[in-house]
Scaffold this motif. Structure first.
Motif, PDB file in Angstrom:
ATOM      1  N   MET A 102      66.977 101.912  -6.317  1.00 46.28           N
ATOM      2  CA  MET A 102      67.609 103.027  -5.612  1.00 46.28           C
ATOM      3  C   MET A 102      66.599 104.144  -5.438  1.00 46.28           C
ATOM      4  O   MET A 102      65.839 104.449  -6.355  1.00 46.28           O
ATOM      5  N   THR A 103      66.621 104.743  -4.266  1.00 51.66           N
ATOM      6  CA  THR A 103      65.806 105.927  -4.042  1.00 51.66           C
ATOM      7  C   THR A 103      66.621 106.963  -3.269  1.00 51.66           C
ATOM      8  O   THR A 103      67.435 106.626  -2.412  1.00 51.66           O
ATOM      9  N   LEU A 104      66.407 108.198  -3.644  1.00 56.10           N
ATOM     10  CA  LEU A 104      67.015 109.341  -2.959  1.00 56.10           C
ATOM     11  C   LEU A 104      65.889 110.291  -2.602  1.00 56.10           C
ATOM     12  O   LEU A 104      64.955 110.469  -3.395  1.00 56.10           O
ATOM     13  N   SER A 105      65.988 110.885  -1.437  1.00 54.98           N
ATOM     14  CA  SER A 105      64.970 111.850  -1.063  1.00 54.98           C
ATOM     15  C   SER A 105      65.617 113.004  -0.301  1.00 54.98           C
ATOM     16  O   SER A 105      66.719 112.868   0.224  1.00 54.98           O
ATOM     17  N   PRO A 106      64.903 114.139  -0.267  1.00 53.31           N
ATOM     18  CA  PRO A 106      65.438 115.292   0.465  1.00 53.31           C
ATOM     19  C   PRO A 106      65.546 114.981   1.958  1.00 53.31           C
ATOM     20  O   PRO A 106      64.748 114.224   2.505  1.00 53.31           O
ATOM     21  N   ILE A 107      66.521 115.579   2.600  1.00 52.43           N
ATOM     22  CA  ILE A 107      66.767 115.350   4.023  1.00 52.43           C
ATOM     23  C   ILE A 107      65.560 115.717   4.878  1.00 52.43           C
ATOM     24  O   ILE A 107      65.225 115.029   5.834  1.00 52.43           O
ATOM     25  N   ASP A 108      64.858 116.776   4.504  1.00 51.36           N
ATOM     26  CA  ASP A 108      63.769 117.276   5.349  1.00 51.36           C
ATOM     27  C   ASP A 108      62.406 116.646   5.058  1.00 51.36           C
ATOM     28  O   ASP A 108      61.404 117.050   5.631  1.00 51.36           O
TER      29      ASP A 108
END
Length: 151
Positions: A102-108
Motif C-alpha cells: 500500500m502507498t499513499l501520497s499527497p494529492i499535489d
C-alpha cells in the motif's frame, strides 16, 4: 527512490489476517497509523477505496498495490503485507493475491507516487523475487529483499 527510507519494520506485516479486500486494506492502514505515518485512517481509507472503485489495484502474480492520494499526509508513505491465505482482490489475471503493497501520497505530489509504483512493479516481475518474498520469516528480510540491487 530509496525504499529503505520508506519501508521500516513497523510497516511490514508477514501475516495479514484479513479475508476480504476491505479487511486487508484496513490492516494495512492500521499498520501505517500505528507507525505514525497516517493520522486520519478514515480519510486514507476513503481515498484507497475510491481508487479501488475506479479500477482494482490487484495486479498479476498474486500482487496487489492498493494506493491513493490524500491531503491527510505530507509525503509518500508505504507498507507491505503478506497474507498466509490467498485473497480475492479483483486482480487483472483473476488470481488471488498474497502480497500487498500500500502507498499513499499527497494529492499535489505526483512524482514520488509514480516512481514508487514503477519501482515496486519492476521488483515483482521476477518470479524468483515473488517466491523469496513469500518465504521470508522476518520484516528485516522483506526490506533486505526489496532493497537489494539484484534483479
Amino acid at each position: 527512490m530509496d525504499l529503505k527510507s520508506i519501508l521500516t519494520n513497523e510497516t511490514v506485516n508477514l501475516h495479514l489476517k484479513g479475508t476480504t479486500k476491505e479487511e486487508i486494506i484496513d490492516e494495512l492502514l492500521d499498520m501505517l497509523v500505528a507507525a505514525g505515518k497516517v493520522k486520519d485512517k478514515a480519510i486514507a481509507k476513503a481515498c484507497v477505496l475510491d481508487r479501488e472503485k475506479k479500477m482494482s489495484t490487484g495486479m498479476k502474480h498474486g500482487i496487489a498495490i492498493p494506493h491513493g492520494k490524500t491531503d491527510s499526509i505530507e509525503s509518500l508513505v508505504a507498507c507491505i503485507g503478506i497474507s498466509d491465505n490467498p485473497i480475492d482482490f479483483d486482480s487483472l489475471d483473476q488470481e488471488p493475491s498474497r502480497i500487498f503493497i500500500m502507498t499513499l501520497s499527497p494529492i499535489d505530489k505526483t512524482g514520488p507516487h509514480l516512481r514508487f509504483l514503477a519501482e515496486v512493479s519492476l521488483l515483482f516481475k521476477s518470479p524468483e523475487k515473488r517466491k523469496q518474498l513469500l518465504s521470508v520469516k522476518t520484516s528485516e528480510e522483506v526490506i533486505q529483499l526489496l532493497t537489494s540491487d539484484e534483479e
